[in-house]
Design an enzyme around this catalytic site. Structure first.
Site, PDB file in Angstrom:
ATOM      1  N   LYS A   1      25.936  -4.097  -2.062  1.00 51.28           N
ATOM      2  CA  LYS A   1      27.367  -4.221  -1.409  1.00 51.28           C
ATOM      3  C   LYS A   1      28.024  -3.493  -0.728  1.00 51.28           C
ATOM      4  CE  LYS A   1      27.302  -3.537  -6.345  1.00 51.28           C
ATOM      5  NZ  LYS A   1      27.267  -2.413  -8.177  1.00 51.28           N
TER       6      LYS A   1
ATOM      7  N   ARG B   1       0.799  -0.929   0.586  1.00 46.44           N
ATOM      8  CA  ARG B   1       0.207  -0.161   0.071  1.00 46.44           C
ATOM      9  C   ARG B   1       0.662   1.726  -0.255  1.00 46.44           C
ATOM     10  NH1 ARG B   1      -2.852  -3.811   1.495  1.00 46.44           N
ATOM     11  NH2 ARG B   1      -1.219  -4.828   2.349  1.00 46.44           N
ATOM     12  N   THR B   2       2.474   1.552   0.973  1.00 43.04           N
ATOM     13  CA  THR B   2       2.238   2.226   1.097  1.00 43.04           C
ATOM     14  C   THR B   2       3.226   3.514  -0.293  1.00 43.04           C
ATOM     15  OG1 THR B   2       2.920   2.218   3.165  1.00 43.04           O
ATOM     16  CG2 THR B   2       3.853   3.689   2.538  1.00 43.04           C
TER      17      THR B   2
ATOM     18  N   ARG C   1      11.927   4.412   3.535  1.00 44.99           N
ATOM     19  CA  ARG C   1      10.937   2.597   4.398  1.00 44.99           C
ATOM     20  C   ARG C   1      12.501   1.705   4.818  1.00 44.99           C
ATOM     21  NH1 ARG C   1       6.217  -1.214   4.652  1.00 44.99           N
ATOM     22  NH2 ARG C   1       4.763   0.774   4.612  1.00 44.99           N
TER      23      ARG C   1
ATOM     24  N   HIS D   1       5.425   6.261  11.250  1.00 46.76           N
ATOM     25  CA  HIS D   1       5.149   5.694   9.795  1.00 46.76           C
ATOM     26  C   HIS D   1       3.508   7.080  10.105  1.00 46.76           C
ATOM     27  CE1 HIS D   1       4.078   4.549   7.033  1.00 46.76           C
ATOM     28  NE2 HIS D   1       3.450   3.082   6.749  1.00 46.76           N
TER      29      HIS D   1
HETATM   30  C1  NCD Z   1       1.884  -0.797   8.568  1.00 42.79           C
HETATM   31  C2  NCD Z   1       3.701  -1.146   8.125  1.00 42.79           C
HETATM   32  O1  NCD Z   1       4.334  -0.980   7.575  1.00 42.79           O
HETATM   33  O2  NCD Z   1       3.838  -0.695   8.874  1.00 42.79           O
HETATM   34  N1  NCD Z   1       1.714  -1.535   6.903  1.00 42.79           N
HETATM   35  C3  NCD Z   1       1.095  -0.258   6.522  1.00 42.79           C
HETATM   36  O3  NCD Z   1       2.415   0.804   6.095  1.00 42.79           O
HETATM   37  N2  NCD Z   1       0.135  -0.306   5.820  1.00 42.79           N
HETATM   38  C4  NCD Z   1       1.150  -2.719   8.811  1.00 42.79           C
HETATM   39  C5  NCD Z   1       2.390  -3.660   9.634  1.00 42.79           C
HETATM   40  O4  NCD Z   1       3.292  -3.641   8.732  1.00 42.79           O
HETATM   41  O5  NCD Z   1       1.408  -4.287  10.011  1.00 42.79           O
END
Ligand code: NCD
Length: 332
Positions: free
Chosen positions: A108, A80-81, A129, A157
């Site tokens: 590397k 999703r993100t 991320r 997040h």
């Molecule tokens: C979450 C995350 O990556 O923190 N998902 C997201 O970004 N929609 C939740 C999770 O991983 O449980």
């Protein structure tokens, strides 16, 4: 000013003319945490997200981010993100470049700092991320381009929290005063909860309930933040929480992060139809997704299940964020 009015916000506090007329939204260089956001910021994000929704529905998008490039550096899995950031960028006429830790020089042995400096040459902003808490802050310290934290280990997040709070606003039709929000599951490692709690603490008369397995409690710095905001959370079971809850925020157990020797009885943190029968008719169920077995699939068709609608709200919020970060002054 809809949100501020609904929450009886004292507008004389700190509103300035620029913010009130929504000609610009706060455009921080980096987005690392929700810690310092205000109701005024949320009001502006929501107002603009509504406009983005109208834009997508009417025309699919436009070209306001033409020639802007967004880099996505994802060192952890994401559906999703990453997709919603890419879709948001494409709907505003911009482009994206993507790296992960398997098919880039990270493999590397390149440092995070060197990768960030590299991406900053090609892109106008970087979405990161990373599995280590604090990595977005570290990246921001060396980056000339804005860093957007898309999840740093068990840290925060913030963009998910913005879309979550927008979901609450939309689903509750702006009536958030005095609501009860229950957070269920792995509250120690769920970074979405850490960021969201800081935003909902801004609502007036909010009640917060935590339902978590022993050993997976919400971190103490977040409790301290709540206390500073005058919120005293309650700790209880699903059974006790279900009837009083307006927003039920479910999370999965973050098995990939748990280092302790913890055995979780997942049946105690699982939403099923029996519990739904006892819940308020207007309660909403949220989940950042992905889910494991904490929400029974039978609930997906219940109108109170908001977790798929939540994803759509995320697209509009991320369009607003990208516009605000990639253009100096976002005008309406
Ligand atoms: C979450 C995350 O990556 O923190 N998902 C997201 O970004 N929609 C939740 C999770 O991983 O449980």
């Amino acid at each position: 000013m809809e949100l501020l009015k609904k929450l009886n916000y004292d507008q004389t506090q700190s509103l300035n003319a620029e913010m009130t007329n929504r000609k610009s939204i706060p455009s921080p260089k980096h987005l690392i945490t929700t810690q310092n956001m205000s109701l005024i910021d949320l009001d502006n994000y929501f107002f603009r997200a509504d406009k983005m929704q109208a834009l997508v529905k009417e025309k699919g998008g436009d070209d306001r981010l033409k020639h802007k490039v967004l880099a996505l550096a994802f060192y952890e899995p994401s559906t999703r993100t990453s997709c919603s950031f890419q879709a948001a960028m494409l709907r505003l006429g911009g482009s994206t470049i993507f790296i992960n830790d398997t098919f880039s020089s990270v493999k590397k042995g390149e440092t995070l700092e060197d990768t960030i400096k590299t991406l900053g040459i090609y892109a106008d902003a970087i979405v990161l991320r990373h599995p280590i808490k604090g990595s977005s802050k570290k990246a921001a310290e060396v980056s000339e381009k804005p860093i957007i934290n898309a999840g740093d280990g068990e840290g925060e997040h913030p963009t998910q929290a913005l879309l979550d709070v927008y979901t609450i606003y939309k689903e509750m039709r702006g009536n958030m005063q005095g609501i009860t929000i229950s957070f269920v599951g792995d509250l120690k490692y769920s970074r979405t909860v850490h960021s969201l709690v800081k935003l909902v603490a801004l609502f007036s008369d909010i009640k917060i309930i935590f339902v978590n397995p022993p050993g997976l409690e919400i971190p103490s710095d977040i409790i301290d933040f709540l206390h500073i905001k005058g919120v005293q959370p309650e700790y209880t079971t699903m059974n006790n929480a279900i009837e009083v809850t307006d927003v039920l925020y479910m999370t999965r157990i973050q098995r990939e992060r748990i280092t302790e020797d913890i055995v979780v009885d997942t049946t105690l943190y699982r939403l099923d139809q029996d519990l739904m029968k006892r819940a308020k008719q207007k309660m909403i169920v949220m989940h950042p997704l992905p889910r494991n077995d904490e929400i029974s699939v039978e609930i997906d068709d219940d109108p109170r299940a908001a977790y798929f609608r939540q994803m759509e709200y995320g697209l509009y919020i991320r369009m607003v964020l990208l516009e605000s970060i990639l253009t100096k002054t976002a005008t309406s």
